[in-house]
Design a protein around this motif. Structure first.
Motif, short mmCIF file in Angstrom:
data_model
loop_
_atom_site.label_atom_id
_atom_site.label_comp_id
_atom_site.label_asym_id
_atom_site.label_seq_id
_atom_site.Cartn_x
_atom_site.Cartn_y
_atom_site.Cartn_z
N LEU A 287 0.83 -1.21 0.00
CA LEU A 287 0.00 0.00 0.00
C LEU A 287 0.86 1.25 0.00
O LEU A 287 0.52 2.26 -0.64
CB LEU A 287 -0.93 -0.01 1.22
CG LEU A 287 -2.17 -0.88 1.10
CD1 LEU A 287 -2.84 -1.09 2.45
CD2 LEU A 287 -3.17 -0.27 0.10
N ARG A 288 1.99 1.19 0.68
CA ARG A 288 2.87 2.37 0.70
C ARG A 288 3.42 2.65 -0.71
O ARG A 288 3.40 3.79 -1.17
CB ARG A 288 4.01 2.15 1.70
CG ARG A 288 3.56 2.32 3.16
CD ARG A 288 4.75 2.45 4.10
NE ARG A 288 5.49 1.20 4.24
CZ ARG A 288 5.19 0.24 5.09
NH1 ARG A 288 4.14 0.38 5.90
NH2 ARG A 288 5.93 -0.85 5.16
N TYR B 250 0.63 3.91 -2.83
CA TYR B 250 0.27 5.30 -2.53
C TYR B 250 1.21 6.26 -3.26
O TYR B 250 0.79 7.28 -3.81
CB TYR B 250 0.32 5.52 -1.01
CG TYR B 250 -0.10 6.91 -0.61
CD1 TYR B 250 -1.42 7.34 -0.74
CD2 TYR B 250 0.84 7.82 -0.12
CE1 TYR B 250 -1.79 8.62 -0.37
CE2 TYR B 250 0.48 9.11 0.25
CZ TYR B 250 -0.85 9.50 0.11
OH TYR B 250 -1.22 10.78 0.46
N LEU B 251 2.49 5.91 -3.25
CA LEU B 251 3.44 6.75 -3.97
C LEU B 251 3.18 6.73 -5.47
O LEU B 251 3.37 7.72 -6.17
CB LEU B 251 4.87 6.30 -3.68
CG LEU B 251 5.35 6.46 -2.24
CD1 LEU B 251 6.77 5.94 -2.09
CD2 LEU B 251 5.29 7.93 -1.81
N ALA C 68 -4.75 3.83 -4.14
CA ALA C 68 -3.73 2.89 -3.67
C ALA C 68 -4.39 1.59 -3.21
O ALA C 68 -3.92 0.48 -3.53
CB ALA C 68 -2.94 3.51 -2.53
N LEU D 184 10.35 10.40 0.11
CA LEU D 184 9.36 9.40 -0.31
C LEU D 184 8.92 8.54 0.87
O LEU D 184 7.73 8.20 1.00
CB LEU D 184 9.97 8.50 -1.41
CG LEU D 184 10.22 9.20 -2.75
CD1 LEU D 184 10.99 8.27 -3.70
CD2 LEU D 184 8.92 9.64 -3.41
N LEU E 3 6.43 10.51 2.81
CA LEU E 3 5.13 10.57 2.14
C LEU E 3 4.41 9.21 2.24
O LEU E 3 3.19 9.17 2.43
CB LEU E 3 5.33 10.95 0.67
CG LEU E 3 4.07 11.02 -0.20
CD1 LEU E 3 3.09 12.06 0.36
CD2 LEU E 3 4.43 11.37 -1.64
N ALA E 4 5.18 8.14 2.16
CA ALA E 4 4.57 6.81 2.18
C ALA E 4 3.89 6.51 3.51
O ALA E 4 3.02 5.65 3.59
CB ALA E 4 5.62 5.76 1.88
N ARG E 5 4.29 7.22 4.54
CA ARG E 5 3.65 6.97 5.84
C ARG E 5 2.18 7.36 5.84
O ARG E 5 1.43 6.96 6.72
CB ARG E 5 4.38 7.78 6.93
CG ARG E 5 5.75 7.21 7.25
CD ARG E 5 6.33 7.80 8.52
NE ARG E 5 7.77 7.51 8.57
CZ ARG E 5 8.71 8.41 8.40
NH1 ARG E 5 8.40 9.67 8.21
NH2 ARG E 5 9.97 8.05 8.44
N ALA F 19 0.18 6.46 3.63
CA ALA F 19 -0.56 5.44 2.87
C ALA F 19 -1.59 4.77 3.76
O ALA F 19 -1.40 4.66 4.98
CB ALA F 19 0.42 4.40 2.33
N PRO F 20 -2.70 4.34 3.18
CA PRO F 20 -3.71 3.61 3.97
C PRO F 20 -3.13 2.26 4.41
O PRO F 20 -2.12 1.81 3.87
CB PRO F 20 -4.85 3.43 2.98
CG PRO F 20 -4.22 3.48 1.64
CD PRO F 20 -3.06 4.41 1.76
N SER F 21 -3.81 1.63 5.32
CA SER F 21 -3.25 0.37 5.84
C SER F 21 -4.27 -0.76 5.82
O SER F 21 -3.95 -1.88 6.19
CB SER F 21 -2.74 0.57 7.27
OG SER F 21 -3.81 1.05 8.07
#
Lengths: 171, 423
Positions: A21-22, A25-26, A34, B6, B9-11, B13-15
């Motif tokens: 997912l990370r 997302y990027l 994502a 990056l 920013l990736a932190r 992101a949904p989980s």
């Protein structure tokens, strides 16, 4: 009752989905996209699971990256390029910084974005990046160069490679 | 530094996401859908390819209707322009007795050549005659026997001292193809540079008159010799008369017209005849038509064709009054009072084979559209029958391109389908 392969798949999803997912997302710049991208990727690899279950990560990441670039190709009619991104409201400096980076990434063409993410976030070599995206190494080099040039324009402080610049940028 | 940015920013992101079990089930369902779609598209492509192949095969197949046991042979009410892609007798097999042959272009995968189409006297089927070693440039001189059983033609092959770049190739002999068995009898006379200036004429169904000379250079042959080839014995016997302007009765006699006209038998005996100059001939006609009893001739006398047909006795100078109507040539006698002749169709450029009553000049069309046809003259009194039109196969490239297009479309449909099924 689920098949044995299914249990291995469940375990993989549980352990590796956050990392996927990370990256997703990027690659997409949006949480919903994502999630959608990762979900599509995982569904897509199920038919091949019997063959990849011993080491699924490289194949899953390959599907993820290619899906991200191909999706843009099929969905570009929904996207509109604009000269300047709209102003966003942000409560804090950290969020403002993140939005700047994200918007800069989103202004890159999908393949350049994917090259940057794979090279500088997933830490793949040029050869691995080329194999993952199914393109030539020379293309990876040129796309990386073009993407970095563009990012330095969009994020001027990125040109300075010292930490203080970063710190100042982060506020 | 970019890596750090990056990672930061990736932190964001949904989980979360759908339960793994749900994803697994959806993945399995997608796989099943993909399989079904693949099978369906492949099945449709196979059906299309089979249909294409069947249609192509049916087009190229020679339809062989059942033979009428009572008479066996027929004259078709009309001849059809043959498709250049008709099959040959090598693949379709021997055709049986032919009522006519038609000069036609023959095309294949990579080009074309001159060809000779046989028209079955029994079924009306059409097919190219695959004549071994035939000199294709000389197929226009190939000659159907009076009973439609044999085709005589010139052959090409190696000679001791060939003339370089000879137009039409080097002739080295002649051959007779059996339309019933497919067998070929070849005659290769002694020659240094090839033979030329030839004439073929059937005296009757088993006696073939042959005349040829020896090639000296690119454009001239000398030492012309005439002979009769007996198909039943395989023997040739020399004759003294030229066959250059010979016309046959089809039952054992030919008449050679010219300054010193003679009637010639298969044993080589000759009888003088009084024949004025004739107007010439075209494909399917003869210089003149001699009655089986060798008493009378019918011809277009005078200069050129078309012209009017006259009948005269062979042993006097009198020429009867010309019959009404213009004709392109005479072919043979049908009975004591009817002559088969070729006539231009008044409504088109086609040529009709007609029966002319010599008592009053009245005509009856036997076969329409007889352009470029040469006939088995002994079969022209067969019953006229409306035979089925031959198949008209198209270029073999069409089904090939069609098959390739089908496969390409199927592949494209598969790719699109599999992408859609994943979505």
């Amino acid at each position: 009752m689920q098949e044995p392969d299914g249990h291995l798949f469940d375990a993989f999803v549980i352990t590796r989905r956050p990392a996927l997912l990370r990256t997703a997302y990027l690659l997409t710049g949006h949480a919903e996209d994502a999630e959608d991208l990762v979900q599509t990727t995982l569904i897509k690899v199920v038919p091949k699971w019997g063959r990849i279950q011993d080491n699924p990560e490289p194949y899953v990441r390959k599907v993820l990256a290619r899906e991200a670039t191909n999706r843009w190709r099929t969905r570009r009619w929904r996207e509109t390029l604009v000269e300047h991104l709209p102003d966003r409201e942000g409560p804090g400096a950290s969020l403002t910084w993140s939005l700047t980076v994200r918007d800069a990434l989103l202004q890159l063409p999908p393949r350049q974005r994917a090259v940057i993410v794979l090279r500088y976030y997933d830490d793949l070599t040029e050869r691995e990046t080329a194999a993952t995206l199914g393109i030539a190494i020379g293309t990876v080099k040129s796309q990386t160069s073009d993407a970095l040039t563009r990012l330095r324009t969009l994020i001027p402080d990125l040109s300075a490679s010292d930490d203080s610049s970063v710190a100042s940028l982060r506020g | 530094m970019l890596t750090n940015l990056l990672e930061e920013l990736a932190r964001e992101a949904p989980s979360d996401g759908d339960a793994p079990e749900l994803l697994w089930r959806r993945g399995r369902r997608v796989a099943r859908t993909q399989r079904l779609g693949t099978i369906a598209i492949a099945a449709v492509a196979c059906v299309l390819l089979i249909a294409l192949g069947t249609a192509t095969w049916q087009q190229r197949a020679v339809d062989l209707p059942a033979t009428d046991a009572e008479t066996g042979t027929y004259l078709p009410t009309r001849f059809h322009p043959p498709s250049p892609y008709l099959p040959g007798t090598d693949s379709a097999g021997p055709m049986g007795r032919l009522v006519a042959t038609i000069d036609a272009s023959r095309l294949g995968w990579l080009g074309g050549t001159e060809g000779l189409v046989g028209v079955s006297a029994e079924t009306g089927a059409y097919a190219f005659l695959d004549l071994p070693d035939a000199a294709t440039a000389y197929l226009g001189e190939a000659l159907l026997s009076p009973d439609g059983r044999h085709v005589a033609y010139w052959t090409t092959g190696e000679v001791a001292d060939p003339i370089p770049a000879l137009e039409g190739g080097t002739l080295n002999g002649y051959a007779v193809y059996d339309t019933v068995t497919g067998e070929v009898v070849t005659q290769t006379p002694r020659t240094e540079r090839g033979i030329g200036g030839g004439t073929l004429v059937w005296f009757d169904p088993i006696h073939l008159g042959v005349e040829f000379g020896q090639m000296r250079d690119c454009c001239m042959s000398t030492d012309a010799r005439s002979m009769i080839f007996d198909l039943s014995t395989g023997q040739t016997s020399a004759i003294s008369s030229s066959l250059n302007t010979a016309s046959t009765t089809g039952v054992g006699t030919v008449i050679v017209s010219g300054e010193e006209s003679v009637i010639l038998e298969t044993d080589g005996t000759t009888v003088p005849a009084q024949i004025p100059m004739t107007g010439g001939r075209i494909n399917g006609s003869q210089f003149l038509a001699l009655t089986p009893d060798s008493k009378r001739v019918a011809a277009i006398f005078g200069n050129g064709i078309p012209g009017r047909i006259s009948v005269k006795n062979v042993d006097d100078d009198d020429v009867g009054d010309p019959l009404p109507g213009n004709y392109l040539g005479v072919t043979s006698w049908l009975d004591e009072s009817h002559v088969a002749a070729l006539r231009g169709n008044s409504d088109s450029t086609d040529i009709d084979l007609v029966s002319v009553d010599i008592s009053d000049g009245s005509t009856e069309v036997l076969s329409a559209n007889a352009n470029n046809a040469r006939f088995a003259i002994n079969l022209l009194d067969s019953p006229v029958k409306n035979q089925p039109a031959p198949p008209h196969p198209r270029s073999p490239w069409i089904p090939t391109i069609g098959a390739a297009a089908t496969i390409a479309v199927a592949a494209w449909a598969l790719i699109v389908w599999r992408r859609r099924a994943r979505a």
